[in-house]
Structures are given as structure tokens and as C-alpha cells.
Write an enzyme that holds these catalytic residues in place. Structure first.
Site, PDB file in Angstrom:
ATOM      1  N   GLU A  33       0.857  -1.192   0.000  1.00 41.81           N
ATOM      2  CA  GLU A  33       0.000   0.000   0.000  1.00 41.81           C
ATOM      3  C   GLU A  33       0.891   1.241   0.000  1.00 41.81           C
ATOM      4  OE1 GLU A  33      -3.219   1.115  -0.147  1.00 41.81           O
ATOM      5  OE2 GLU A  33      -2.328   3.085   0.225  1.00 41.81           O
ATOM      6  N   ARG A  97     -15.133   4.741   5.940  1.00 40.31           N
ATOM      7  CA  ARG A  97     -14.246   3.912   5.126  1.00 40.31           C
ATOM      8  C   ARG A  97     -13.021   3.451   5.947  1.00 40.31           C
ATOM      9  NH1 ARG A  97     -13.487   4.348  -0.538  1.00 40.31           N
ATOM     10  NH2 ARG A  97     -15.339   5.612  -0.340  1.00 40.31           N
ATOM     11  N   TYR A 202     -26.615   9.495   5.846  1.00 38.69           N
ATOM     12  CA  TYR A 202     -26.860   8.286   6.660  1.00 38.69           C
ATOM     13  C   TYR A 202     -25.848   8.221   7.806  1.00 38.69           C
ATOM     14  CZ  TYR A 202     -23.222   6.537   3.472  1.00 38.69           C
ATOM     15  OH  TYR A 202     -22.080   6.396   2.727  1.00 38.69           O
ATOM     16  N   ASP A 280     -12.082  -1.412  -8.075  1.00 42.07           N
ATOM     17  CA  ASP A 280     -12.177  -0.288  -9.007  1.00 42.07           C
ATOM     18  C   ASP A 280     -11.142  -0.372 -10.132  1.00 42.07           C
ATOM     19  OD1 ASP A 280     -14.272   0.839  -7.617  1.00 42.07           O
ATOM     20  OD2 ASP A 280     -13.219   2.683  -7.074  1.00 42.07           O
TER      21      ASP A 280
END
Ligand SMILES: Cc1cc2nc3c(=O)[nH]c(=O)nc-3n(C[C@H](O)[C@H](O)[C@H](O)COP(=O)(O)OP(=O)(O)OC[C@H]3O[C@@H](n4cnc5c(N)ncnc54)[C@H](O)[C@@H]3O)c2cc1C
Length: 378
Positions: A33, A97, A202, A280
Site C-alpha cells: 500500500e 471507510r 446516513y 475499481d
């Protein structure tokens, strides 16, 4: 262990889940990452039943339930607050997230994800693919999973991706403290639809924090950047005169980030010489079905079943092709439907969204096992 070594490029939701699912199947996996750490806050997202099913199957159900906010209804409203539909959302969990990634990383344990490792290229033609990093180091694996997102710089190793396709809309996003707001705002998902914009809100945790995503026609300026901080007055101005509930939420906004939305056309192939696309990087979609992360999670389950499960008796290229064949028709359809929803919602179209059980009811681990079974039956 299966003896297979997998390198995952990108430790987002898709890459981290793939690593966990592969480890559970006995595959040796390392994630690279580029960020130094998990971003402390990030934005919000809805973990739908189809994504939750995968993560719960990996043992993360209790941690997810303790972290996210259960949402059972979706209210569709006009700009003036008139309610025109109330849907059952099934099992939807609002989350930050960053919290979701942290739950998955906790499941993985230490030593699997290597932060601060930016991939600058993958060489697929060296017998076993080689991942190269900005610091000059490299890693060799049997399979490289490319999970570096919408703006993947690595996906082109497999095939030149279609051009990014800006949708013409931007999302202005942030979190607000929901304390003292009416109950229906604090516990459900609310969507206000106007003539050329819509607002979604939300809860994302158990402490009353609400996420809002205000979709507006792309403002002028900052053409070179697709994600950056903006003045909170921008989102209030964009929804001036709307329903008082919407105004009450936006009045509390302090940190607002603008994301210029884009997707790409569905494309193939997803795999070449031991390199395979996921999330993605494989099927970038607009957020108007709330499925990008959920589809990345599904990908992870299917790939793991084929690389580590009973499919292991078949050849590697066959297994990777079976992954693409199992996933692509579904993600093509969701990419397409996400575009159509964006057009509908921002056109104020309040017609029923239709039966979405094909989205939320999907059992990705079972689909992975079925794909592996088909390989063995040949
Ligand atoms: C406004 C908005 C709302 C959304 N809401 C939802 C929702 O409610 N539900 C939902 O399911 N989805 C939602 N999505 C979509 C979702 O955020 C994405 O589809 C999802 O994050 C994709 O996961 P990924 O792992 O494929 O990619 P990403 O999350 O983009 O992760 C890619 C990772 O790769 C790393 N990386 C990039 N380049 C390199 C490199 N060269 N080397 C190493 N690492 C690298 C990045 O740092 C990142 O950590 C939303 C998106 C937007 C814009």
C-alpha cells in the site's frame, strides 16, 4: 499453505479483503500500500448485504456490528422534503471507510500489509510477475492482484483501460454530529432529489455521526485535482432553500471535501500472465448504487475461492480466467446501472428503483465455490 504466493497492489477495501480471504484459504499473501497509514477519517460508505455476507463469512461480523450503524430504511424525498417513497434497505451498515479498512486489517493481523510501498510497475513477462516499487525494491509472486483503485497506474499492465469518463457531477462530502437531530435522520438513510442535484445522508457509527454526500453539477475550477477540501459554505449554497432537515444537516458541516466523479466503460481482459485486476481497478463505477466497495469485496471472495479453494487443482491461467468470467457480467451490469441511477437521481426522477434483490442477495463465496466446481468438472 497452498504453496501459492500472491502480491496485492493496493491496501484499500478490495486489496485488504482479498488478502484476508486468500489467507483464510491458506494462500501466502503480501499487500503493498502506498500510503504510510490508514487515513484517520476518510469518507462514509454503505456496506450492503452482499458485501457484509462476505466479511461475516471471514469472521468479521461481530467487529462490523460493533463499529457500523445499522440502517433499515431509505427515505426518498423531494427538495422540499415531501416524502415519496420509503424502502427497506435490507442489511445495510453505514461505516467510515477508514473504520471498515481497520476492521479488515485487524482480521489480517500484523505483517501482511506493507505501508509506504508505492508500486511503480509490474513486469508480467518474467515467468513469475515482478512488482516494482518507488524505493527501488521489488517483489516476485505467482499472482499479482492489482487493486489500486479507479486511477490505477498498474491496470495497464493487463490491457490499456478505457479513458476515465467524468460524469459531470461532483460529490461534496463530510461528516456531521447528529446529536439533537430528529430520529429519522439519525437512524435511516435519507435521499433528497432535486432538479439537477441530490443529497444523501446516513449514520456511520454508533455515536450519532452522520455522513452526507451532496451530488452537484461539477463546479468550475481545480481541473487538475479530483479530490480536495472546499469551503463548507459551498455545500450550503448548493442546497439553499431545500427542506429544513437537509439544511439542518448541512448547517453543521465543517470539513467538506469535493470529489469529481468519474468511471470507465466496462473493459476486458482482467488478467494476463499471472496479473489480475480487482475492485475499481477492474470495474470503476459511479457511486449511485453504493456498490463500488461491495463489488470489490465480492471480487475478493470469488478470487480466493478459485486461487485457494478446491479450484487449486486447475491451472493458474484457467483459474484467473474463471474469476473474470464469474465476475464480469455482474460488475458490467452494476457499472451500467450506477450510471443510469446517477442520471435518474440528478434529474429528480422519483420512480421506484425496482427489485434490487439481485444486488443485495448475491452470495459471492457460493459463486466462487461454484466457479471452482465448474473448473474441476471439465
Ligand atoms: C462519493 C462516493 C460514495 C461512495 N459510496 C459507496 C458506498 O456507499 N458503498 C460502496 O460499496 N462503495 C461506495 N463508493 C465506491 C468505493 O469507494 C470504491 O468503489 C472502493 O473504495 C473501491 O475499492 P478498491 O479497493 O478497489 O479501491 P480503493 O478504495 O481506491 O483503494 C485503492 C488503494 O490502492 C492504493 N494505491 C493506489 N495506487 C497505488 C500504488 N501505485 N501502489 C500501492 N498502492 C496504491 C491507494 O492508496 C488505496 O489504498 C463510493 C465512492 C464515492 C466517490
Amino acid at each position: 499453505m497452498t504453496g501459492l504466493r500472491v502480491a496485492v497492489v493496493g491496501g484499500g477495501i478490495g486489496g485488504a479483503t482479498a488478502a484476508l480471504a486468500l489467507r483464510r484459504q491458506g494462500v501466502d499473501v503480501a499487500v503493498y500500500e502506498r500510503r504510510e497509514t490508514v487515513p484517520p477519517v476518510g469518507s462514509g460508505l454503505g456496506l450492503a448485504g452482499n458485501g457484509y455476507r462476505v466479511l461475516a463469512g471471514l469472521g468479521l461480523g461481530p467487529a462490523l456490528d460493533a463499529t457500523g450503524a445499522p440502517i433499515s430504511t431509505m427515505r426518498m424525498l423531494g427538495a422540499d422534503g415531501t416524502e415519496f417513497a420509503l424502502y427497506d434497505t435490507g442489511r445495510l451498515l453505514g461505516m467510515r471507510r477508514a473504520d471498515l479498512i481497520r476492521v479488515v486489517l485487524d482480521g489480517l493481523g500484523p505483517g501482511v500489509v506493507h505501508h509506504g510501498r508505492e508500486c511503480v510497475g509490474v513486469d508480467p513477462d518474467a515467468g513469475r510477475p515482478i512488482v516494482r516499487f518507488a524505493d527501488g525494491s521489488s517483489a516476485v509472486a505467482d499472482v499479482v492482484v492489482v487493486a489500486d483503485g479507479l486511477r490505477s497506474r498498474t491496470a495497464a499492465v493487463v490491457a490499456t483501460p478505457p479513458a476515465l469518463r467524468p460524469s459531470g457531477m461532483s460529490a461534496l462530502r463530510g461528516f456531521v454530529d447528529g446529536d439533537g437531530l430528529p430520529e429519522h435522520l439519525a437512524t435511516g438513510q435519507n435521499a433528497w432529489l432535486g432538479a439537477d442535484r441530490h443529497l444523501l445522508c446516513y449514520p456511520v457509527d454508533r455515536h450519532g455521526t452522520l455522513n452526507f454526500a451532496a451530488f452537484v453539477p461539477r463546479p468550475a475550477g481545480n481541473a487538475d485535482e479530483w479530490s480536495f477540501r472546499v469551503d463548507p459554505g459551498m455545500v450550503r449554497d448548493a442546497y439553499a432553500g431545500w427542506d429544513h432537515d437537509a439544511a439542518a444537516i448541512l448547517a453543521r458541516a465543517t470539513d467538506v471535501y469535493r470529489y469529481d466523479l468519474a468511471d470507465r466503460d466496462p473493459s476486458a481482459p482482467w488478467t494476463r500472465a499471472g496479473v489480475v485486476l480487482l475492485g475499481d481497478a477492474a470495474h470503476p463505477m459511479l457511486p449511485h448504487m453504493g456498490q463500488g466497495a461491495n463489488q470489490a469485496i465480492e471480487d475478493a471472495a470469488v478470487l480466493a475461492a478459485l486461487l485457494g479453494g478446491s479450484g487449486a487443482a486447475a491451472g493458474l491461467a484457467e483459474r484467473l480466467a474463471a474469476y473474470e468470467a464469474a465476475r464480469k457480467p455482474r460488475t458490467d451490469r452494476i457499472q451500467e446501472q450506477s450510471r443510469r441511477n446517477g442520471e435518474r437521481f440528478s434529474g429528480g426522477d422519483s420512480s421506484p428503483v425496482g427489485d434490487l434483490s439481485w444486488v443485495y442477495g448475491y452470495d459471492a463465496p457460493a459463486a466462487g465455490r461454484a466457479a471452482a466446481g465448474r473448473l474441476l468438472d471439465r
